[in-house]
Motif scaffolding. Structure first.
Motif, PDB file in Angstrom:
ATOM      1  N   ALA A 265      31.624  37.414  42.253  1.00  0.00           N
ATOM      2  CA  ALA A 265      32.056  38.054  41.003  1.00  0.00           C
ATOM      3  C   ALA A 265      32.623  37.052  40.007  1.00  0.00           C
ATOM      4  CB  ALA A 265      33.099  39.128  41.315  1.00  0.00           C
ATOM      5  N   GLY A 266      32.640  35.772  40.381  1.00  0.00           N
ATOM      6  CA  GLY A 266      33.264  34.792  39.496  1.00  0.00           C
ATOM      7  C   GLY A 266      34.784  34.912  39.557  1.00  0.00           C
ATOM      8  N   ARG A 267      35.449  34.302  38.570  1.00  0.00           N
ATOM      9  CA  ARG A 267      36.920  34.223  38.632  1.00  0.00           C
ATOM     10  C   ARG A 267      37.592  35.497  38.096  1.00  0.00           C
ATOM     11  NH1 ARG A 267      37.333  29.099  37.166  1.00  0.00           N
ATOM     12  NH2 ARG A 267      37.364  28.508  39.349  1.00  0.00           N
ATOM     13  N   GLU A 268      37.117  35.958  36.941  1.00  0.00           N
ATOM     14  CA  GLU A 268      37.812  37.077  36.297  1.00  0.00           C
ATOM     15  C   GLU A 268      37.802  38.350  37.127  1.00  0.00           C
ATOM     16  OE1 GLU A 268      36.684  38.048  32.302  1.00  0.00           O
ATOM     17  OE2 GLU A 268      37.236  36.043  31.625  1.00  0.00           O
ATOM     18  N   ARG A 269      36.683  38.599  37.827  1.00  0.00           N
ATOM     19  CA  ARG A 269      36.592  39.856  38.590  1.00  0.00           C
ATOM     20  C   ARG A 269      36.826  39.647  40.082  1.00  0.00           C
ATOM     21  NH1 ARG A 269      35.415  44.217  35.698  1.00  0.00           N
ATOM     22  NH2 ARG A 269      35.035  45.614  37.442  1.00  0.00           N
ATOM     23  N   SER A 270      37.315  38.489  40.451  1.00  0.00           N
ATOM     24  CA  SER A 270      37.508  38.197  41.877  1.00  0.00           C
ATOM     25  C   SER A 270      38.373  39.256  42.563  1.00  0.00           C
ATOM     26  CB  SER A 270      38.147  36.806  42.023  1.00  0.00           C
ATOM     27  OG  SER A 270      38.546  36.596  43.345  1.00  0.00           O
ATOM     28  N   HIS A 271      39.494  39.588  41.942  1.00  0.00           N
ATOM     29  CA  HIS A 271      40.431  40.537  42.533  1.00  0.00           C
ATOM     30  C   HIS A 271      39.782  41.925  42.688  1.00  0.00           C
ATOM     31  CE1 HIS A 271      44.830  41.222  43.285  1.00  0.00           C
ATOM     32  NE2 HIS A 271      44.361  42.450  43.301  1.00  0.00           N
ATOM     33  N   ILE A 272      39.121  42.366  41.619  1.00  0.00           N
ATOM     34  CA  ILE A 272      38.486  43.701  41.646  1.00  0.00           C
ATOM     35  C   ILE A 272      37.368  43.732  42.681  1.00  0.00           C
ATOM     36  CG2 ILE A 272      37.141  45.358  40.264  1.00  0.00           C
ATOM     37  CD1 ILE A 272      38.684  44.296  37.811  1.00  0.00           C
ATOM     38  N   HIS A 273      36.577  42.649  42.697  1.00  0.00           N
ATOM     39  CA  HIS A 273      35.490  42.532  43.680  1.00  0.00           C
ATOM     40  C   HIS A 273      36.044  42.670  45.098  1.00  0.00           C
ATOM     41  CE1 HIS A 273      32.591  40.542  46.287  1.00  0.00           C
ATOM     42  NE2 HIS A 273      33.248  39.400  46.285  1.00  0.00           N
ATOM     43  N   ALA A 274      37.140  41.987  45.367  1.00  0.00           N
ATOM     44  CA  ALA A 274      37.723  42.027  46.719  1.00  0.00           C
ATOM     45  C   ALA A 274      38.220  43.433  47.041  1.00  0.00           C
ATOM     46  CB  ALA A 274      38.867  41.019  46.807  1.00  0.00           C
ATOM     47  N   GLN A 275      38.907  44.054  46.095  1.00  0.00           N
ATOM     48  CA  GLN A 275      39.450  45.393  46.350  1.00  0.00           C
ATOM     49  C   GLN A 275      38.336  46.429  46.526  1.00  0.00           C
ATOM     50  OE1 GLN A 275      41.936  45.751  42.812  1.00  0.00           O
ATOM     51  NE2 GLN A 275      43.764  45.751  44.109  1.00  0.00           N
ATOM     52  N   GLU A 276      37.379  46.392  45.613  1.00  0.00           N
ATOM     53  CA  GLU A 276      36.294  47.381  45.667  1.00  0.00           C
ATOM     54  C   GLU A 276      35.430  47.204  46.908  1.00  0.00           C
ATOM     55  OE1 GLU A 276      35.387  50.145  43.143  1.00  0.00           O
ATOM     56  OE2 GLU A 276      37.443  49.763  43.732  1.00  0.00           O
ATOM     57  N   THR A 277      35.227  45.951  47.296  1.00  0.00           N
ATOM     58  CA  THR A 277      34.439  45.697  48.503  1.00  0.00           C
ATOM     59  C   THR A 277      35.185  46.239  49.725  1.00  0.00           C
ATOM     60  OG1 THR A 277      33.481  43.752  47.466  1.00  0.00           O
ATOM     61  CG2 THR A 277      33.295  43.880  49.858  1.00  0.00           C
ATOM     62  N   GLY A 278      36.491  46.018  49.764  1.00  0.00           N
ATOM     63  CA  GLY A 278      37.295  46.579  50.850  1.00  0.00           C
ATOM     64  C   GLY A 278      37.208  48.096  50.874  1.00  0.00           C
ATOM     65  N   ARG A 279      37.262  48.690  49.693  1.00  0.00           N
ATOM     66  CA  ARG A 279      37.201  50.160  49.616  1.00  0.00           C
ATOM     67  C   ARG A 279      35.859  50.689  50.132  1.00  0.00           C
ATOM     68  NH1 ARG A 279      34.942  53.910  46.327  1.00  0.00           N
ATOM     69  NH2 ARG A 279      34.089  52.370  44.875  1.00  0.00           N
ATOM     70  N   VAL A 280      34.764  50.066  49.681  1.00  0.00           N
ATOM     71  CA  VAL A 280      33.437  50.552  50.073  1.00  0.00           C
ATOM     72  C   VAL A 280      33.208  50.323  51.579  1.00  0.00           C
ATOM     73  CG1 VAL A 280      30.953  50.234  49.717  1.00  0.00           C
ATOM     74  CG2 VAL A 280      32.493  50.294  47.752  1.00  0.00           C
ATOM     75  N   LEU A 281      33.629  49.157  52.065  1.00  0.00           N
ATOM     76  CA  LEU A 281      33.496  48.893  53.502  1.00  0.00           C
ATOM     77  C   LEU A 281      34.264  49.943  54.306  1.00  0.00           C
ATOM     78  CD1 LEU A 281      33.847  44.994  53.638  1.00  0.00           C
ATOM     79  CD2 LEU A 281      31.777  46.314  54.141  1.00  0.00           C
TER      80      LEU A 281
END
Ligand code: SF4
Length: 289
Positions: free
Chosen positions: A173-189
């Motif tokens: 997700a690059g730098r700006e969306r890193s946090h959101i990417h991590a959270q959303e990926t955790g949620r979907v998993l």
């Protein structure tokens, strides 16, 4: 065996008989993926596949697993795929599990009963490249699907009885969306609750659109510490009932193998130790895809 083009397989299929039933990937549009560049997707002719099964019957008697290559074997029409699985059962009776990559499209194309029939015929595990649970990042990387579809199809695969292994990509997700990417990926998993999760670190492949974006200064690569922060958030937000969370691929800086939920806290602590410089990371030259 008849092999064409790039042959890839999940790390856990390293000792499997690699039976190439398709060439390339039916999507072949993800911006980071260079595996099948310029390869036209096609299903291999049945006579070639059957000849390879006959060859394996003669020469691969010690291998207990079969992996159906390439990118998306599940897209093969049901009757043909069942036929291939039946032939594997008949000619390779010592094989205990068949695996294949799947994607949202191929899982959608098959009914639940059809997937159950494939399971009954020996297909035991499917590997789903999710990459991220963040819808905007999925759009940016041209994955051609949404988080909601991933959840639906991941659950469908599990309901059919397959073991499900999901791959996610740190840094995608690059730098700006890193946090959101991590959270959303955790949620979907967490919503899918698969048997295995494999977190790989993004490595740019020359010739891909994402590589060009990076070269043009439009896409930043995360530093090792930023990747670890991302992994930490992802693991903290992932709640699996019994799955294994691996980040021990050759592309990763810190090898992790965690049985969830048992090892979650210890893993988060280990990442903190690494971020504090008390655990050493894999040197750059040892990383590979
Ligand atoms: S990432 Fe997977 S689905 Fe996307 S192009 Fe590569 S092989 Fe195909």
């Amino acid at each position: 065996m008849h092999y064409e083009g790039n042959i890839i397989r999940p790390p856990s299929e390293a000792n499997s008989i690699l039976l190439q039933v398709t060439v390339g990937c039916s999507r072949n549009k993800c911006t980071f993926c260079g595996t099948y560049q310029g390869e036209r997707f096609r299903i291999k002719p049945d006579d070639v596949i059957m000849a390879d099964i006959a060859f394996a019957a003669q020469h691969c008697r010690r291998q207990r697993r079969v992996f159906l290559c390439d990118g998306d074997a599940l897209i093969i029409p049901q009757k043909r795929l069942l036929n291939i699985l039946t032939r594997i059962q008949e000619e390779l009776p010592w094989v205990t599990r068949v695996g294949a990559y799947a994607n949202v499209k191929s899982l959608k194309m098959k009914t639940l009963d059809e997937l159950k029939a494939l399971k009954a015929q020996g297909l035991g595990i499917v590997y789903l490249g999710m990459e991220t649970g963040d819808d905007l990042t999925l759009k940016n990387i041209n994955k051609g699907t949404t988080a909601a579809s991933m959840i639906q199809m991941g659950r469908k695969a599990m309901e059919a009885g397959f073991k499900l292994s999901i791959t996610v990509l740190l840094g995608i997700a690059g730098r700006e969306r890193s946090h959101i990417h991590a959270q959303e990926t955790g949620r979907v998993l967490s919503e899918i609750d698969p048997d295995y999760v494999g977190a790989l670190s993004l490595m740019l492949i020359p010739g891909t659109p994402l590589y060009a974006d990076h070269e043009a200064g439009r896409f930043p690569l995360l530093t090792p510490d930023e990747l670890l922060e991302e992994l930490k958030i992802m693991i903290a937000d992932t709640n699996l009932s019994k799955g294994l969370f691996h980040a021990n691929h050759a592309s990763n800086y810190l090898p992790i193998k965690a049985r969830m939920p048992r090892d979650k806290e210890a893993t988060l602590k280990l990442i903190d130790e690494a971020l504090a410089g008390r655990v050493s990371l894999k040197p750059e030259w040892l990383r590979a895809l």
